[in-house]
Enzyme design. Structure first.
Site, mmCIF file in Angstrom:
data_model
loop_
_atom_site.group_PDB
_atom_site.id
_atom_site.type_symbol
_atom_site.label_atom_id
_atom_site.label_comp_id
_atom_site.label_asym_id
_atom_site.label_seq_id
_atom_site.Cartn_x
_atom_site.Cartn_y
_atom_site.Cartn_z
ATOM 1 N N HIS A 1 -8.141 0.937 -0.062
ATOM 2 C CA HIS A 1 -8.747 1.162 1.249
ATOM 3 C C HIS A 1 -10.248 1.406 1.126
ATOM 4 O O HIS A 1 -11.036 0.903 1.920
ATOM 5 C CB HIS A 1 -8.081 2.355 1.946
ATOM 6 N N LYS B 1 4.736 7.297 4.928
ATOM 7 C CA LYS B 1 5.548 8.487 5.217
ATOM 8 C C LYS B 1 4.596 9.650 5.499
ATOM 9 O O LYS B 1 3.482 9.682 4.967
ATOM 10 C CB LYS B 1 6.471 8.813 4.048
#
Lengths: 279, 181
Positions: B38, B103
């Site tokens: 990222h 999650k």
């Protein structure tokens, strides 16, 4: 003096790691099955069923239970009458660990803390060793995942805060962790010692089998009180609600300075992967 | 609570029908990216460089898979904690990313971005990496190979089992802890 060949230790460490990352310990497997029987919500049951299916699949294939095969953490009881033939303890454990992660198709997760460059072979292992009487070498391994480790905390409480302060800190830590550490978790709590010892006690407690209470009845009662309070949070499997937020809570205690009350919470995910060998 | 079978790339129409708590079986192409990837994607955007994959309609899976054992397309491949990617997610949603898979909780900024740009956050079962890997039929590193497990992979998935945790209407499926924080 007993002599143990370095190669025997390397082989034992390698095999132990590969098994630990694929075979969920019986106590953990059983605890997830019991939780499945208890849960009523559909999402909780679905998550727990997937975890059982996942464990069955990993046991029968070369696939790891979880892609995060962890930092390799070892607690070693090093008998003072043991001599390692052909290497040092740290060296042979690291060599066995590298081989285990490589041959087991396990993810190497360790990196430089700032550049984030992966060390490439999961080294260095994190080794806590204690010299003990006798001629045994007892090596305990834990594959410690990052998601649950990140939710862990240490606090230096005021002595006046006592048990209510400890309980609040532990339950608050788990409430704040919420769905992040892959609940249902196993919670290790270290009380006392020093700033550095409390987390080590907390982590060491996670090697105890699920369902096994501390031998001290007062500490055992604390474990049960904390487990009930954490499960009352209603976070449930994967945070989707339910009765099982934690499978168990383990508490270890140590005397501390009159001025201090250190408390540490080491959070473990549902895939509580540990194994030990004795040489 | 409904069940949807969706195929990538996802459209606004696919997204707006989803409600927190719905089950989605996803088929098609998804891209893996976690922390280090990222950071590189955002640096590339800042420099005006072309990204390694088309963002419009895309799904990003926060995962760093284990190496593939012989005969498997990929090793164990369950979701990692999404919160670490929160600092990057709003910008990626603004550029066309439709969904992320992970999650754990998201920040309000990410939830707001999903409402603004019509996106969703899917939860997959953390730790069920062996099971989830069975729904991945192909895996290919397409960028940042030097990041090892954090490299960007193009995955082909079939009926990948997901739960809508945050929808494009602001709702969230996670339980609120019974404790005053």
């Amino acid at each position: 003096m007993k002599s143990i060949k370095a190669q025997d230790i390397r082989d034992a460490v390698r095999d132990m790691i590969m098994d630990a990352c694929r075979i969920l310990p019986d106590d953990v497997y059983g605890a997830i099955k019991s939780a499945l029987d208890e849960e009523e919500s559909e999402s909780a049951k679905e998550v727990l069923t997937q975890l059982i299916d996942n464990a069955d699949l990993a046991r029968n294939t070369q696939l790891a239970l979880c892609q995060d095969t962890g930092a390799a953490v070892f607690y070693v009881d090093y008998g003072e009458d043991v001599q390692i033939e052909g290497g040092t303890l740290e060296q042979v454990i690291n060599e066995g660990m590298v081989e285990g992660y490589d041959k087991g198709y396990l993810r190497k997760s360790l990196c430089h803390p700032l550049t984030r460059k992966n060390t490439g072979d999961n080294t260095p292992a994190i080794i806590h060793s204690h010299v003990v009487p006798g001629d045994e070498l007892r090596i305990k391994f834990m594959a410690k995942g990052g998601g649950s480790e990140n939710m862990s905390k240490v606090a230096m409480l005021k002595p006046a805060q006592g048990w209510p302060g400890i309980k609040d800190f532990v339950v608050r830590t788990m409430a704040e962790a919420g769905p992040n550490p892959c609940p249902p978790t196993v919670v290790g709590v270290g009380i006392g010692g020093t700033f550095d010892l409390a987390p080590s006690l907390a982590k060491k407690s996670l090697f105890r089998p699920i369902g096994e209470r501390n031998a001290d009845p007062e500490i055992a009662a604390m474990e049960e009180e904390l487990l009930a309070a954490i499960n009352d949070l209603g976070i449930g499997p994967m945070g989707l609600g339910g009765k099982t937020t934690s499978l168990d809570v383990k508490v270890e205690m140590h005397p501390c300075h009159i001025a201090s009350l250190p408390v540490a919470v080491n959070v473990q995910c549902h895939s509580s992967r540990t194994k030990e060998v004795v040489l | 609570m409904a069940t949807y079978n969706l195929t990538t790339p996802l459209t606004d129409e696919d997204i707006v029908q989803l409600k927190a708590g719905d089950v989605v079986n996803l088929t098609g192409t998804i891209y893996t990216a976690r922390d280090a990837a990222h950071k590189k994607l955002i640096e590339a955007l800042d420099k005006g460089e072309t990204l390694p994959f088309e963002l419009e309609g895309s799904v990003i899976y926060y995962v760093g898979p284990a190496p593939a054992p012989p005969g498997c397309a990929i090793g164990s491949a369950g979701p990692t904690t999404s919160g670490r990617m929160d600092v990057y997610a709003p910008r990626l949603h603004s550029l066309g990313v439709k969904a992320s898979i992970g999650k754990g909780k998201r920040t309000q900024e990410v939830r707001d971005a999903m409402v603004q740009y019509k996106g969703v956050y899917f939860g997959a079962t953390g730790g069920a990496g062996a099971l989830l890997s069975q729904r991945i039929t192909e895996s290919e590193v397409i960028a940042y190979d030097e990041l090892g497990p954090e490299a960007i992979r193009k995955l082909t998935v079939k009926d990948f089992p997901l739960l809508v945790v945050n929808d494009a209407h602001g709702a969230e499926q996670y339980a609120t802890p019974n404790y005053e924080l």
